[in-house]
Scaffold this motif. Structure first.
Motif, PDB file in Angstrom:
ATOM      1  N   THR A 106      31.280  48.124  26.798  1.00 33.10           N
ATOM      2  CA  THR A 106      31.411  46.661  26.757  1.00 33.10           C
ATOM      3  C   THR A 106      30.068  45.958  26.830  1.00 33.10           C
ATOM      4  O   THR A 106      29.953  44.797  26.405  1.00 33.10           O
ATOM      5  CB  THR A 106      32.320  46.156  27.894  1.00 33.10           C
ATOM      6  N   THR A 107      29.036  46.613  27.373  1.00 35.18           N
ATOM      7  CA  THR A 107      27.703  45.999  27.380  1.00 35.18           C
ATOM      8  C   THR A 107      26.918  46.329  26.114  1.00 35.18           C
ATOM      9  O   THR A 107      25.939  45.648  25.796  1.00 35.18           O
ATOM     10  CB  THR A 107      26.892  46.455  28.606  1.00 35.18           C
ATOM     11  N   VAL A 367      33.059  38.166  31.127  1.00 34.36           N
ATOM     12  CA  VAL A 367      32.357  38.704  32.292  1.00 34.36           C
ATOM     13  C   VAL A 367      30.920  39.040  31.898  1.00 34.36           C
ATOM     14  O   VAL A 367      30.683  39.665  30.861  1.00 34.36           O
ATOM     15  CB  VAL A 367      33.063  39.968  32.836  1.00 34.36           C
ATOM     16  N   ASP A 368      29.979  38.636  32.730  1.00 35.91           N
ATOM     17  CA  ASP A 368      28.568  38.905  32.457  1.00 35.91           C
ATOM     18  C   ASP A 368      28.296  40.406  32.442  1.00 35.91           C
ATOM     19  O   ASP A 368      28.982  41.186  33.124  1.00 35.91           O
ATOM     20  CB  ASP A 368      27.706  38.231  33.528  1.00 35.91           C
ATOM     21  N   ALA A 375      34.336  44.741  36.419  1.00 37.58           N
ATOM     22  CA  ALA A 375      35.561  44.396  35.687  1.00 37.58           C
ATOM     23  C   ALA A 375      36.271  45.645  35.183  1.00 37.58           C
ATOM     24  O   ALA A 375      37.507  45.749  35.255  1.00 37.58           O
ATOM     25  CB  ALA A 375      35.222  43.475  34.508  1.00 37.58           C
ATOM     26  N   SER A 376      35.499  46.619  34.691  1.00 34.37           N
ATOM     27  CA  SER A 376      36.087  47.874  34.210  1.00 34.37           C
ATOM     28  C   SER A 376      36.718  48.650  35.356  1.00 34.37           C
ATOM     29  O   SER A 376      37.812  49.205  35.224  1.00 34.37           O
ATOM     30  CB  SER A 376      35.017  48.729  33.524  1.00 34.37           C
ATOM     31  N   GLY A 377      36.016  48.720  36.486  1.00 37.64           N
ATOM     32  CA  GLY A 377      36.563  49.420  37.639  1.00 37.64           C
ATOM     33  C   GLY A 377      37.808  48.760  38.182  1.00 37.64           C
ATOM     34  O   GLY A 377      38.757  49.426  38.609  1.00 37.64           O
ATOM     35  N   LEU A 378      37.841  47.423  38.128  1.00 32.82           N
ATOM     36  CA  LEU A 378      38.990  46.678  38.633  1.00 32.82           C
ATOM     37  C   LEU A 378      40.243  46.964  37.815  1.00 32.82           C
ATOM     38  O   LEU A 378      41.306  47.284  38.366  1.00 32.82           O
ATOM     39  CB  LEU A 378      38.682  45.181  38.621  1.00 32.82           C
ATOM     40  N   SER A 449      32.799  31.882  36.111  1.00 34.39           N
ATOM     41  CA  SER A 449      33.009  33.326  36.052  1.00 34.39           C
ATOM     42  C   SER A 449      31.985  34.022  35.187  1.00 34.39           C
ATOM     43  O   SER A 449      31.860  35.231  35.211  1.00 34.39           O
ATOM     44  CB  SER A 449      34.418  33.625  35.512  1.00 34.39           C
ATOM     45  N   ARG A 450      31.248  33.239  34.384  1.00 38.28           N
ATOM     46  CA  ARG A 450      30.266  33.832  33.490  1.00 38.28           C
ATOM     47  C   ARG A 450      28.904  33.918  34.145  1.00 38.28           C
ATOM     48  O   ARG A 450      27.972  34.478  33.577  1.00 38.28           O
ATOM     49  CB  ARG A 450      30.159  33.003  32.201  1.00 38.28           C
ATOM     50  N   ALA A 451      28.761  33.296  35.306  1.00 42.92           N
ATOM     51  CA  ALA A 451      27.447  33.253  35.952  1.00 42.92           C
ATOM     52  C   ALA A 451      27.110  34.595  36.579  1.00 42.92           C
ATOM     53  O   ALA A 451      27.990  35.348  36.920  1.00 42.92           O
ATOM     54  CB  ALA A 451      27.449  32.168  37.011  1.00 42.92           C
TER      55      ALA A 451
END
Length: 451
Positions: A106-107, A367-368, A375-378, A449-451
């Motif tokens: 995702t990055t 998500v930054d 986010a992936s782990g969640l 949420s993007r910060a």
């Protein structure tokens, strides 16, 4: 992703042979699966955040090396306890490789069509690994169950070499790496919660020890939340849970994976114990679902671009619900495969194809990059722990409805469990549909949420 799917499905097929050779009873055998679930589900959230804090490439390489060594040792041991320990260690390693692999993806790919296509390919490898594992598990178990443990080793080594060459170096996050108390309470709380869930069916849900362990896990997780709210640089930014689309994605993956895993568990027992099918015949019966995911997933990214994640998730959970309802009403003690089983398998295949990529895309949207591991782990924690909970409840219902001998299994025994998984899928569908009915902007992500 391929390696995880391959390993899980092969070991499941080999369990009876393992029990015969090592003299393990049913209770011990379940911990070959649950040991992995305990390590995996207990540390997924920490594993994803660790990748953000220490660097994704480094975490992935170390965890993958541990996974390979644990696989090798598991294929060589002659003691049931040691075998369970190796499964636990593999679960710990997978808790770091799974969210790290997804956050690398995702990055690397920008949010939008490129990432959706990448997630589609990610799903292809997971389905291919799982489908291959079903067939290989049946074939390798006939040659010796140890091969099901040794087979992942060369795949892990090959992946490790490829990772060294292909994965670019990355910079760790600047903040959030000094929350020791948060890390301890999170790991302790999650592992205790997962252990209690997977052990409750055998001990009893109303057993004082079960209730006490649930209470202790709740206290530890509540302590973690308090710590994260007060510390300057928290391990986990809890405000990510205020984003409605992300929360719905996590609930959707519980409905998708929890219901699917529980349904497969019941069907596997029914086909082998009730109908006397061989492991290989059973694997072939379920194979169409894996093939649909493998061949259909590459096109899901385009569908997500066109229709959006909410509608794709609705289509997925709707297809799953229809599949469960079909089997519930058409199934019997003497089912015809083409009429009772195959339609359900096909509907489940399409449901998983549409759902997995769409949910993962929504769970990491907005998500930054510094929190992609989180986010992936969640979402993967929700998937594994939620699935373990649904499976535990399903097992309790199936066990309570059993009035037959140890070697038989009637369709009526599984009916309460089928009703449960259908209800879980329909609940997930309702949660996804509700914002659209109310006319809200489903995928909007607040700027905070993007910060």
């Amino acid at each position: 992703m391929f390696l995880d799917g391959l390993d899980v499905s092969m070991v499941g097929v080999a369990l009876p042979s393992i029990g015969t050779e090592l003299g393990l009873d049913t209770t011990s055998l379940q911990w070959i699966i649950n040991g992995y679930v305990l390590g995996f589900g207990g540390l997924l959230l920490l594993g994803g955040r660790t990748a953000d804090l220490l660097g994704r490439r480094n975490v992935f390489l170390v965890a993958l090396a541990v996974f390979a060594v644990a696989s090798l040792v598991g294929g060589l041991v002659d003691n049931g306890t040691l075998l369970i320990v190796t499964r636990f260690v593999k679960g710990l390693a997978a808790a770091f490789t799974a969210p790290t692999a997804m956050s690398i993806l995702t990055t690397t790919f920008k949010e939008g069509p490129a990432r959706n296509r990448a997630l589609s390919i990610f799903s292809v490898f997971g389905a291919s690994g799982y489908s291959s594992g079903l067939i290989l598990g049946g074939l390798l178990t006939s040659a010796g169950w140890r091969w099901t443990f040794l087979m992942p080793v060369p795949f892990a080594v090959a992946t490790l070499v490829a990772a060294v060459v292909l994965i670019p170096r990355d910079r760790p996050a600047d903040t959030g790496g000094h929350d020791i108390v948060g890390a301890v309470t999170l790991v302790a709380g999650m592992m205790l919660a997962v252990y209690t869930v997977v052990s409750a069916p055998a001990r009893g849900w109303a057993d004082p020890l079960t209730l006490g362990l649930f209470a202790l896990a709740a206290v530890l997780l509540a302590s973690f939340v308090l710590v994260e709210k007060r510390i300057a640089h928290p391990l986990v930014r809890l405000s990510i849970l205020r984003v409605g689309a992300i929360v719905r994605a996590n609930l959707s993956i519980i409905a998708l994976f929890g219901s699917y895993l529980s349904f497969q568990f019941m069907v596997t027992i029914f086909l082998q114990s009730g109908l006397g099918w061989s492991p290989l015949k059973m694997a072939m019966a379920l194979l169409p679902a894996g093939l649909i995911v493998a061949f259909g997933s590459p096109f899901v990214g385009r569908l997500v671009d066109r229709f959006g994640t909410p509608r794709m998730i609705i289509a997925a959970l709707g297809s799953l619900s229809l599949g469960y309802l079909w089997f519930l009403f058409v199934g019997s003690d003497q089912p015809t495969y083409a009429v009772a089983i195959l339609p359900s398998v096909i509907l489940l295949g399409f449901g998983f194809t549409f759902g997995f990529t769409s949910i993962m895309a929504q769970a990491t949207s907005g998500v930054d990059d510094s929190e992609q591991g989180l986010a992936s782990g969640l979402v993967q924690t929700s998937m594994q722990v939620g699935a373990a909970l649904v499976l535990a409840l399903t097992t309790a219902l199936v066990t309570a409805g059993s009035h037959t001998g140890a070697g038989t299994a009637s369709f009526d025994q599984f009916r309460p469990g089928l009703i449960l998984v259908t209800g879980v899928a329909l609940l997930g569908l309702a949660i996804t549909v509700w914002p659209l009915i109310r006319g809200r902007r489903y995928s909007a992500v607040p700027e905070a949420s993007r910060a």
